[in-house]
Motif scaffolding. Structure first.
Motif, PDB file in Angstrom:
ATOM      1  N   PRO A  30       0.832  -1.212   0.000  1.00 18.63           N
ATOM      2  CA  PRO A  30       0.000   0.000   0.000  1.00 18.63           C
ATOM      3  C   PRO A  30       0.862   1.256   0.000  1.00 18.63           C
ATOM      4  O   PRO A  30       1.939   1.280   0.605  1.00 18.63           O
ATOM      5  N   LEU A  31       0.387   2.281  -0.688  1.00 24.66           N
ATOM      6  CA  LEU A  31       1.097   3.557  -0.663  1.00 24.66           C
ATOM      7  C   LEU A  31       1.022   4.175   0.721  1.00 24.66           C
ATOM      8  O   LEU A  31       2.014   4.664   1.269  1.00 24.66           O
ATOM      9  N   ILE A  32      -0.179   4.167   1.293  1.00 26.85           N
ATOM     10  CA  ILE A  32      -0.413   4.642   2.656  1.00 26.85           C
ATOM     11  C   ILE A  32      -1.394   3.657   3.279  1.00 26.85           C
ATOM     12  O   ILE A  32      -2.590   3.690   2.986  1.00 26.85           O
ATOM     13  N   SER A  33      -0.906   2.765   4.101  1.00 23.99           N
ATOM     14  CA  SER A  33      -1.722   1.659   4.590  1.00 23.99           C
ATOM     15  C   SER A  33      -2.958   2.119   5.350  1.00 23.99           C
ATOM     16  O   SER A  33      -4.010   1.480   5.291  1.00 23.99           O
ATOM     17  N   GLU A  34      -2.854   3.259   6.052  1.00 23.77           N
ATOM     18  CA  GLU A  34      -4.004   3.737   6.828  1.00 23.77           C
ATOM     19  C   GLU A  34      -4.932   4.626   6.003  1.00 23.77           C
ATOM     20  O   GLU A  34      -5.994   5.041   6.486  1.00 23.77           O
ATOM     21  N   GLY A  35      -4.543   4.946   4.771  1.00 25.76           N
ATOM     22  CA  GLY A  35      -5.389   5.785   3.926  1.00 25.76           C
ATOM     23  C   GLY A  35      -5.318   7.248   4.318  1.00 25.76           C
ATOM     24  O   GLY A  35      -4.392   7.702   4.995  1.00 25.76           O
ATOM     25  N   LEU A  36      -6.314   8.005   3.875  1.00 29.36           N
ATOM     26  CA  LEU A  36      -6.358   9.436   4.153  1.00 29.36           C
ATOM     27  C   LEU A  36      -6.633   9.704   5.627  1.00 29.36           C
ATOM     28  O   LEU A  36      -7.321   8.927   6.290  1.00 29.36           O
ATOM     29  N   SER A  37      -6.138  10.818   6.101  1.00 32.74           N
ATOM     30  CA  SER A  37      -6.442  11.241   7.472  1.00 32.74           C
ATOM     31  C   SER A  37      -7.866  11.754   7.535  1.00 32.74           C
ATOM     32  O   SER A  37      -8.486  12.073   6.501  1.00 32.74           O
ATOM     33  N   ALA A  38      -8.398  11.871   8.737  1.00 34.16           N
ATOM     34  CA  ALA A  38      -9.764  12.377   8.915  1.00 34.16           C
ATOM     35  C   ALA A  38      -9.891  13.796   8.365  1.00 34.16           C
ATOM     36  O   ALA A  38     -10.907  14.163   7.768  1.00 34.16           O
ATOM     37  N   ALA A  39      -8.834  14.593   8.524  1.00 35.26           N
ATOM     38  CA  ALA A  39      -8.870  15.977   8.033  1.00 35.26           C
ATOM     39  C   ALA A  39      -8.924  16.009   6.517  1.00 35.26           C
ATOM     40  O   ALA A  39      -9.635  16.822   5.921  1.00 35.26           O
ATOM     41  N   ASP A  40      -8.172  15.121   5.853  1.00 36.08           N
ATOM     42  CA  ASP A  40      -8.172  15.076   4.392  1.00 36.08           C
ATOM     43  C   ASP A  40      -9.513  14.575   3.854  1.00 36.08           C
ATOM     44  O   ASP A  40      -9.935  14.966   2.767  1.00 36.08           O
ATOM     45  N   CYS A  41     -10.160  13.706   4.624  1.00 34.20           N
ATOM     46  CA  CYS A  41     -11.439  13.129   4.185  1.00 34.20           C
ATOM     47  C   CYS A  41     -12.610  14.093   4.354  1.00 34.20           C
ATOM     48  O   CYS A  41     -13.616  13.976   3.647  1.00 34.20           O
ATOM     49  N   ALA A  42     -12.473  15.024   5.268  1.00 35.90           N
ATOM     50  CA  ALA A  42     -13.605  15.877   5.643  1.00 35.90           C
ATOM     51  C   ALA A  42     -14.293  16.560   4.473  1.00 35.90           C
ATOM     52  O   ALA A  42     -15.523  16.554   4.382  1.00 35.90           O
ATOM     53  N   PRO A  43     -13.552  17.175   3.530  1.00 31.71           N
ATOM     54  CA  PRO A  43     -14.249  17.894   2.454  1.00 31.71           C
ATOM     55  C   PRO A  43     -14.714  17.007   1.307  1.00 31.71           C
ATOM     56  O   PRO A  43     -15.338  17.502   0.363  1.00 31.71           O
ATOM     57  N   LEU A  44     -14.434  15.726   1.360  1.00 32.73           N
ATOM     58  CA  LEU A  44     -14.741  14.825   0.242  1.00 32.73           C
ATOM     59  C   LEU A  44     -16.117  14.188   0.382  1.00 32.73           C
ATOM     60  O   LEU A  44     -16.613  13.991   1.495  1.00 32.73           O
ATOM     61  N   THR A  45     -16.708  13.847  -0.753  1.00 34.09           N
ATOM     62  CA  THR A  45     -17.929  13.046  -0.726  1.00 34.09           C
ATOM     63  C   THR A  45     -17.553  11.616  -0.371  1.00 34.09           C
ATOM     64  O   THR A  45     -16.371  11.235  -0.385  1.00 34.09           O
ATOM     65  N   ASN A  46     -18.551  10.797  -0.104  1.00 34.48           N
ATOM     66  CA  ASN A  46     -18.283   9.405   0.240  1.00 34.48           C
ATOM     67  C   ASN A  46     -17.584   8.688  -0.908  1.00 34.48           C
ATOM     68  O   ASN A  46     -16.625   7.931  -0.706  1.00 34.48           O
ATOM     69  N   GLY A  47     -18.035   8.941  -2.128  1.00 31.34           N
ATOM     70  CA  GLY A  47     -17.418   8.308  -3.286  1.00 31.34           C
ATOM     71  C   GLY A  47     -15.994   8.767  -3.510  1.00 31.34           C
ATOM     72  O   GLY A  47     -15.111   7.965  -3.839  1.00 31.34           O
ATOM     73  N   ALA A  86       3.375  13.933  -0.279  1.00 30.10           N
ATOM     74  CA  ALA A  86       3.847  13.968   1.111  1.00 30.10           C
ATOM     75  C   ALA A  86       4.750  12.784   1.450  1.00 30.10           C
ATOM     76  O   ALA A  86       5.333  12.731   2.537  1.00 30.10           O
ATOM     77  N   LEU A  87       4.887  11.833   0.510  1.00 26.54           N
ATOM     78  CA  LEU A  87       5.758  10.676   0.753  1.00 26.54           C
ATOM     79  C   LEU A  87       7.221  10.998   0.476  1.00 26.54           C
ATOM     80  O   LEU A  87       8.060  10.096   0.427  1.00 26.54           O
ATOM     81  N   ASN A  88       7.508  12.276   0.256  1.00 28.19           N
ATOM     82  CA  ASN A  88       8.888  12.757   0.099  1.00 28.19           C
ATOM     83  C   ASN A  88       9.614  12.101  -1.081  1.00 28.19           C
ATOM     84  O   ASN A  88      10.760  11.650  -0.962  1.00 28.19           O
ATOM     85  N   GLY A  89       8.927  12.045  -2.207  1.00 30.84           N
ATOM     86  CA  GLY A  89       9.570  11.563  -3.425  1.00 30.84           C
ATOM     87  C   GLY A  89       9.629  10.068  -3.579  1.00 30.84           C
ATOM     88  O   GLY A  89      10.220   9.567  -4.547  1.00 30.84           O
ATOM     89  N   GLU A  90       9.064   9.334  -2.634  1.00 31.43           N
ATOM     90  CA  GLU A  90       9.104   7.877  -2.744  1.00 31.43           C
ATOM     91  C   GLU A  90       8.247   7.380  -3.904  1.00 31.43           C
ATOM     92  O   GLU A  90       8.545   6.356  -4.511  1.00 31.43           O
ATOM     93  N   MET A  91       7.161   8.096  -4.205  1.00 34.23           N
ATOM     94  CA  MET A  91       6.268   7.710  -5.292  1.00 34.23           C
ATOM     95  C   MET A  91       5.909   8.952  -6.097  1.00 34.23           C
ATOM     96  O   MET A  91       5.970  10.082  -5.601  1.00 34.23           O
ATOM     97  N   GLU A  92       5.489   8.720  -7.339  1.00 33.61           N
ATOM     98  CA  GLU A  92       5.088   9.817  -8.223  1.00 33.61           C
ATOM     99  C   GLU A  92       3.780   9.417  -8.909  1.00 33.61           C
ATOM    100  O   GLU A  92       3.615   8.286  -9.361  1.00 33.61           O
ATOM    101  N   ILE A  93       2.834  10.350  -8.987  1.00 30.82           N
ATOM    102  CA  ILE A  93       1.584  10.097  -9.694  1.00 30.82           C
ATOM    103  C   ILE A  93       1.651  10.762 -11.061  1.00 30.82           C
ATOM    104  O   ILE A  93       2.083  11.912 -11.191  1.00 30.82           O
TER     105      ILE A  93
END
Length: 778
Positions: A30-47, A86-93
């Motif tokens: 996984p890129l981030i095993s715990e996924g998004l933080s609660a703060a990052d999720c707040a403005p997003l829709t469920n989808g 935020a992964l400090n260059g470990e991955m690129e999208i």
């Protein structure tokens, strides 16, 4: 019309797509095993939240995002890009898309992006040099995936996954399809092992317009237009005292009238800011050109456009790659302009004996002869030389990519000045560009930018949309739900439609879904019916844990089983194929009074490609433990209560001989064997379909997106403006179509390699089978 057929190449491309996805299961961390933080999720829709977390937490090389138009995929990708950064260059999208418009949307989300065509052209160069690519630190987002064909998608997935990269196909299966053959995005969603996140909450439109989009998604064309028509044209700001239409849906009622002039007047009467936020959409090229000319004349008459000069332009011929290899195509193009790489030529005579074409060099290029059969098609393009009047204040569209000047095809610009020598000075969203169409062929890739075709507009988002629809002059052949859906959903605030006969157009749209079948859909039709029946039985059955029988049975054994009551009570275990799709059930007789299971009398019902009985689902990413028989599986369940456990078998042959063969194969089952079993099931189904058809013709050439210098052409429509040609193609593809959630009658399906260039009639559902989404084994 010739017989119905498919090509082996098209079938193989689909099998490649499925195999690549299956091979990539549980292959990465996984890129981030715990996924998004609660703060990052707040403005997003469920989808949006589910899609972002799937990308970040998945262990698979290939996953998929399915989302309606306007659900905020760009917002979701922006969030993912920020998290990966935020992964400090470990991955690129990295973003890939079939059109420059879609590439631009990804770039606005902060994702470095390019067209799929240019990416594949780059990889071809590396392959020729023998250089292996390392994509292990890259996540590739493929936007507007419904617009990619089988050959392109198979090549793309293979290259990226072999380089260790991750792939996220994203799109909306109900929007417009590829000009190349195939429907790979539907294949990924329906038949592959890919985990899918669905985004359904629409956020683009205003609350007043949003119900119109929801209605067209549901297939309610008439209801969608009624909602759009209920919104007043006064929503759009206009010049004081200017004419405005009375309704948002203007119907000429088949009585004629200057529909292009009405659209031009509507557009020209809007305020400058409103014009900047308005997109005019047509289905046909000739309508696009007539509207653009009418808008130019209106704006010139109002003084918005001034000091016009006549400039030469190049208008792309809508051909396929296959056309470029045909002698008759070049014969028809005599007098037009050919571009080979960076050189331009006038097309001359074609030698009748040798088939070679005489090209006269332009802009200093030497004359040459070419053989269409040996032409490097990716570097070739053909244009019709035309002239346009352009003035200061003109909105234009750049129609070719020029990397040296940082120009992308489909970029918009405004003419800010015209020199005494006829050079055009442009402002392209802050970039100053000077073109000299009179002196340089490369500077003739320019056209009016007021109206575009619906096809080239997919992926765009604007405040206001003006659409031309109808049934006259070939428009009826382009009417379909997918095209209407794309057209209406571009607007955020207001939709204005002009139709030559709205009532007849609505009926035409209602009769054509625009859905396209995959080769697997056609070949596996009978097997899908069997699978559908068993899926329905599974849904109607009860989890054993919810019955009183559970008290008399081993809880580990029955944890994932279901109970079917009746004259002969049974327990069901799901049977999946090598891609984890539910394809049938293992039926095991049970005695309710004692809880006794008679595995010796068990039998399988479902599709022939079902080859793994899921005895225990286990943890989502647990290693799948395979057993050759039920006894071994029960032992594995007892020893590994958290692991997925399956019994590997084969149902492609029925009867005692088939059972014996299946038992023998199960003893040595492997990933390679499962793939072979799938191939056997497909081959048997294909042979069965052939037996029902008359002698088949040779398959047609693959019809691919036209490319030049590795860039895809911005096709203005589906390439057919001639009414007779449109009708002929419409007849040919009369059944190469599948309505949403429906399956066509087998006898009504042309098996064809060419593209679905025009819309085909909606088919009726089979009386005993309706396709249902199938879950993969996790």
């Amino acid at each position: 019309m010739a017989g119905h057929y498919i090509s082996r190449e098209n079938l193989e491309n689909e099998k490649t797509i499925l195999r690549v996805i299956a091979a990539g299961k549980n292959r990465v961390e996984p890129l981030i095993s715990e996924g998004l933080s609660a703060a990052d999720c707040a403005p997003l829709t469920n989808g949006q939240r589910q899609a972002a977390n799937l990308i970040l937490t998945s262990r698979d090389q290939v996953i998929a995002i399915s989302g309606h138009a306007g659900v905020g995929k760009t917002t979701q990708y922006r969030t993912v890009a920020t998290a990966i950064a935020a992964l400090n260059g470990e991955m690129e999208i990295v973003g890939l898309a079939p059109t420059h418009r879609a590439v631009s949307e990804l770039q606005h989300a902060g994702i470095p992006s390019q067209t799929i065509a240019s990416f594949l052209n780059e990889q071809s160069t590396y392959q020729q040099a023998g250089e292996a690519r390392d994509f292990s630190k890259k996540v590739f987002v493929i936007d507007e995936s419904s617009m990619s064909g089988n050959a392109q998608k198979a090549q793309l997935l293979t290259i990226i996954t072999e380089g260790g990269g991750r792939v996220v196909p994203s799109g909306d299966r109900d929007q417009l399809k590829s000009l190349e053959s195939g429907m790979p995005f539907g294949l990924v969603l329906d038949r592959s092992a890919a985990e899918v996140a669905a985004m359904t909450e629409i956020v683009r439109q205003t609350p007043a317009l949003k119900p119109a989009i929801e209605a067209i998604i549901a297939g309610d064309v008439r209801g969608s237009l009624e909602i759009a028509n209920s919104l007043s044209p006064e929503i759009v700001p206009r010049a004081e005292g200017a004419w405005r239409p009375e309704k948002s849906v203007v119907n000429l009622g088949g009585e004629g009238g200057d529909i292009h002039g009405m659209i031009a007047q509507d557009y020209a009467n809007r305020t400058a800011e409103a014009r900047d936020g308005t997109m005019i959409l047509t289905e046909l090229n000739k309508d696009r050109e007539l509207v653009n000319e009418a808008v130019h004349n209106q704006l010139s008459g109002q003084g918005v456009v001034s000091d016009s000069v006549t400039v030469p332009v190049l208008v792309r011929v809508n051909n396929s790659n296959a056309d470029l290899g045909r002698e008759r195509f070049w014969v028809a193009q005599k007098g037009n302009t050919a571009q080979l790489g960076e050189r331009y030529f006038t097309i001359g005579d074609t030698d009748a004996e040798s088939g070679v074409v005489n090209l006269t060099g332009l802009d200093g290029a030497s004359d040459r002869w070419i053989s269409p059969a040996e032409l490097r098609k990716e570097s070739a393009a053909v244009f019709v030389p035309k002239e346009r009047e352009m003035g200061i204040g003109e909105k234009v569209r750049l129609t070719a990519t020029d990397r040296e000047r940082n120009i992308s095809a489909n970029d918009s610009a405004v003419v800010t000045g015209i020199t005494a020598q006829g050079q055009l000075e442009l402002d392209a969203e802050g970039k100053s560009i000077t073109l000299d169409p009179n002196a340089a062929m490369a500077d003739r890739h320019i056209d009016y930018g007021y109206a575009v075709t619906t096809y080239s507009a997919q992926g765009a988002s604007v405040r206001y949309m003006i659409g031309l629809v109808g049934v006259e002059s070939g428009r009826k052949n382009m009417a379909a739900q997918d095209s209407t859906y794309v057209q209406i959903s571009r607007a955020k605030e207001h939709v204005q439609l002009y139709g030559d006969n709205v009532e007849k157009w609505i009926k035409a749209v209602e009769n054509r879904s625009g859905r396209r079948q995959t080769v697997h859909d056609m070949v596996m039709h009978a097997e899908d019916i069997r699978a559908g029946r068993e899926a329905g039985l599974w849904d109607k059955s009860q989890p054993v844990s919810e019955t009183r029988i559970a008290e008399r049975m081993d809880q580990h054994v029955i944890a994932d089983a279901r109970f079917v009551s009746g004259k002969s009570p049974e327990l069901l275990w799901p049977v999946v194929n090598s891609h984890g799709r539910h394809r049938g059930n293992l039926h095991v007789p049970v005695t309710p009074a004692t809880g006794h299971l008679d595995f010796s009398s068990a039998h399988y019902e479902g599709a022939n490609d079902g080859n793994r009985v899921v005895m225990q689902r286990g943890e989502r990413h647990g290693k799948v433990l395979e057993a050759a028989d039920v006894d071994t599986a029960l032992q594995l369940i007892a020893e590994n209560p958290g692991s997925p456990v399956v019994v590997v078998t084969d149902h492609s042959e029925r009867g005692e001989a088939g059972a014996a063969a299946a038992s023998e194969r199960a003893e040595t089952a492997s990933g390679e064997e499962l793939t072979r079993n799938e191939d056997e099931a497909l081959d048997k189904a294909l042979e069965a379909s052939r037996e029902k058809e008359p002698d088949q013709p040779e398959a047609a050439d693959e019809k691919a997106d036209p490319q030049a210098d590795g860039e895809e052409a911005e096709w203005e429509g589906y390439g057919l403006d001639d009414e007779d040609a449109l009708q002929q193609t419409a007849d040919y593809f009369a059944a190469y179509d599948m309505d949403h959630g429906r399956q066509a009658e087998p006898a009504q399906r042309p098996l064809d390699e060419n593209v679905n260039q025009v819309r085909s009639p909606t088919t009726q559902p089979d009386h005993d089978f309706v396709r249902q989404p199938q879950k993969t084994l996790e």
